[in-house]
Design a protein around this motif. Structure first.
Motif, short mmCIF file in Angstrom:
data_model
loop_
_atom_site.label_atom_id
_atom_site.label_comp_id
_atom_site.label_asym_id
_atom_site.label_seq_id
_atom_site.Cartn_x
_atom_site.Cartn_y
_atom_site.Cartn_z
N THR A 104 59.08 6.54 -29.63
CA THR A 104 58.74 7.56 -28.63
C THR A 104 58.23 8.85 -29.26
OG1 THR A 104 60.99 8.42 -28.60
CG2 THR A 104 60.44 6.69 -27.00
N GLN A 105 58.38 8.98 -30.57
CA GLN A 105 58.03 10.19 -31.31
C GLN A 105 58.77 11.41 -30.74
OE1 GLN A 105 53.74 10.49 -31.35
NE2 GLN A 105 53.67 9.34 -33.26
N LYS A 106 60.05 11.20 -30.43
CA LYS A 106 60.87 12.28 -29.88
C LYS A 106 62.02 12.60 -30.81
CE LYS A 106 59.69 12.06 -25.09
NZ LYS A 106 60.11 12.54 -23.81
N VAL A 107 62.33 13.88 -30.86
CA VAL A 107 63.47 14.38 -31.63
C VAL A 107 64.60 14.65 -30.64
CG1 VAL A 107 64.33 16.22 -33.12
CG2 VAL A 107 61.99 15.40 -33.39
N THR A 108 65.80 14.24 -30.98
CA THR A 108 66.97 14.49 -30.14
C THR A 108 68.05 15.13 -31.00
OG1 THR A 108 66.46 12.54 -28.81
CG2 THR A 108 68.69 13.42 -28.62
N LEU A 109 68.69 16.15 -30.42
CA LEU A 109 69.81 16.80 -31.11
C LEU A 109 70.82 17.26 -30.07
CD1 LEU A 109 69.33 20.15 -30.79
CD2 LEU A 109 67.46 19.56 -32.30
N GLU A 110 72.03 17.51 -30.53
CA GLU A 110 73.07 18.00 -29.64
C GLU A 110 73.45 19.42 -30.02
OE1 GLU A 110 76.28 15.20 -29.74
OE2 GLU A 110 75.29 13.87 -28.30
N TYR A 111 73.48 20.30 -29.02
CA TYR A 111 73.82 21.71 -29.18
C TYR A 111 75.19 21.89 -28.55
CZ TYR A 111 73.46 26.78 -28.33
OH TYR A 111 73.67 28.14 -28.28
N THR A 112 76.17 22.33 -29.35
CA THR A 112 77.51 22.57 -28.84
C THR A 112 77.74 24.07 -28.72
OG1 THR A 112 78.28 20.58 -29.96
CG2 THR A 112 79.97 22.10 -29.17
N ALA A 113 77.95 24.56 -27.49
CA ALA A 113 78.15 25.98 -27.26
C ALA A 113 79.48 26.43 -27.88
CB ALA A 113 78.15 26.28 -25.77
N LYS A 114 79.46 27.61 -28.52
CA LYS A 114 80.66 28.10 -29.19
C LYS A 114 81.75 28.49 -28.20
CE LYS A 114 78.69 29.82 -33.48
NZ LYS A 114 78.34 30.99 -34.27
N LYS A 115 81.38 29.14 -27.08
CA LYS A 115 82.40 29.66 -26.17
C LYS A 115 83.11 28.56 -25.40
CE LYS A 115 80.74 34.33 -25.60
NZ LYS A 115 80.30 35.36 -24.69
N SER A 116 82.36 27.66 -24.78
CA SER A 116 82.99 26.65 -23.92
C SER A 116 83.15 25.30 -24.61
CB SER A 116 82.17 26.45 -22.65
OG SER A 116 80.96 25.79 -22.97
N GLY A 117 82.39 25.08 -25.67
CA GLY A 117 82.43 23.78 -26.34
C GLY A 117 81.61 22.72 -25.61
N THR A 118 80.86 23.14 -24.60
CA THR A 118 80.00 22.21 -23.85
C THR A 118 78.89 21.71 -24.76
OG1 THR A 118 80.46 23.47 -21.84
CG2 THR A 118 78.61 21.95 -21.77
N VAL A 119 78.61 20.42 -24.67
CA VAL A 119 77.56 19.82 -25.49
C VAL A 119 76.32 19.62 -24.62
CG1 VAL A 119 76.89 17.81 -26.86
CG2 VAL A 119 79.25 18.65 -26.95
N TYR A 120 75.21 20.19 -25.07
CA TYR A 120 73.92 20.02 -24.40
C TYR A 120 73.05 19.15 -25.28
CZ TYR A 120 75.55 23.99 -21.66
OH TYR A 120 76.29 24.82 -20.87
N THR A 121 72.38 18.19 -24.69
CA THR A 121 71.48 17.31 -25.44
C THR A 121 70.05 17.79 -25.24
OG1 THR A 121 72.98 15.46 -25.08
CG2 THR A 121 70.75 14.93 -25.79
N ALA A 122 69.35 18.03 -26.35
CA ALA A 122 67.97 18.48 -26.31
C ALA A 122 67.06 17.38 -26.82
CB ALA A 122 67.81 19.73 -27.16
N THR A 123 65.99 17.13 -26.09
CA THR A 123 65.02 16.12 -26.48
C THR A 123 63.63 16.71 -26.33
OG1 THR A 123 66.47 14.40 -25.64
CG2 THR A 123 64.22 13.76 -26.08
N PHE A 124 62.79 16.52 -27.34
CA PHE A 124 61.41 16.99 -27.23
C PHE A 124 60.52 16.10 -28.05
CE2 PHE A 124 63.40 19.24 -30.71
CZ PHE A 124 62.47 19.17 -31.74
N SER A 125 59.25 16.09 -27.69
CA SER A 125 58.26 15.28 -28.37
C SER A 125 57.69 16.04 -29.56
CB SER A 125 57.14 14.93 -27.39
OG SER A 125 56.09 14.31 -28.06
N VAL A 126 57.48 15.35 -30.65
CA VAL A 126 56.89 15.97 -31.83
C VAL A 126 55.46 16.41 -31.52
CG1 VAL A 126 56.06 15.51 -34.17
CG2 VAL A 126 58.35 14.82 -33.51
N SER A 127 54.77 15.61 -30.71
CA SER A 127 53.38 15.96 -30.38
C SER A 127 53.30 17.10 -29.37
CB SER A 127 52.65 14.74 -29.84
OG SER A 127 53.33 14.25 -28.68
N ALA A 128 54.36 17.30 -28.57
CA ALA A 128 54.36 18.38 -27.58
C ALA A 128 55.74 19.00 -27.51
CB ALA A 128 53.94 17.83 -26.22
N PRO A 129 56.12 19.79 -28.52
CA PRO A 129 57.48 20.34 -28.55
C PRO A 129 57.77 21.32 -27.41
CG PRO A 129 56.15 21.30 -30.28
CD PRO A 129 55.35 20.20 -29.69
N GLN A 130 56.72 21.80 -26.75
CA GLN A 130 56.97 22.72 -25.63
C GLN A 130 57.59 21.99 -24.44
OE1 GLN A 130 54.00 21.94 -26.84
NE2 GLN A 130 52.64 21.31 -25.19
#
Length: 137
Positions: free
Chosen positions: A106-132
């Motif tokens: 899929t040419q996509k990058v995926t990472l998990e962002y864990t918020a410091k205050k609540s510990g909530t995990v957000y999953t971020a996915t974006f395309s290398v060809s269109a990171p916007q």
């Protein structure tokens, strides 16, 4: 004749107590209810954390993109830069980021962002060809 008595009657006291109980019940319902102040505040915190995660990841993506263009103007290697955890660690100060993964199909990058205050995990996915086209859940 009769002495004039001063003070309040028992009926007036009972009515005052009933009115105070009604006011207390309404106030508690406004604060704790389904659409109460506490519920709306919790929702606002979650929205704020999500917006912070999106902004910090977008800044890290822009940083990686600039590094890719700077490193090689003829053929930038975006995949290497978008999967470099250092760009996310340097820019995501309100949370921590997992090791980014890249999916060849899929040419996509995926990472998990864990918020410091609540510990909530957000999953971020974006395309290398269109990171916007970043989506954070």
């Amino acid at each position: 004749m009769f002495k004039e008595e001063k003070g309040i009657t028992l009926v007036a006291l009972v009515i005052t107590i009933i009115v105070l109980l009604i006011l207390a019940g309404v106030s508690i319902a406004l604060v704790v209810g389904n659409n109460g102040i506490l519920g709306r505040a919790t929702g606002a915190v979650e929205k704020s954390e999500l917006a912070t995660a999106e902004q910090e990841i977008k800044i890290a993506i822009a940083d990686a993109q600039m590094a890719a263009y700077t490193a090689s103007a003829t053929s930038p290697d975006f995949k290497t830069h978008y999967t470099n955890k250092d760009y996310y660690d340097n820019n995501c100060t309100s949370g921590t980021v997992s090791e980014p993964t890249y999916d060849e199909s899929t040419q996509k990058v995926t990472l998990e962002y864990t918020a410091k205050k609540s510990g909530t995990v957000y999953t971020a996915t974006f395309s290398v060809s269109a990171p916007q086209d970043l989506t954070v859940n």
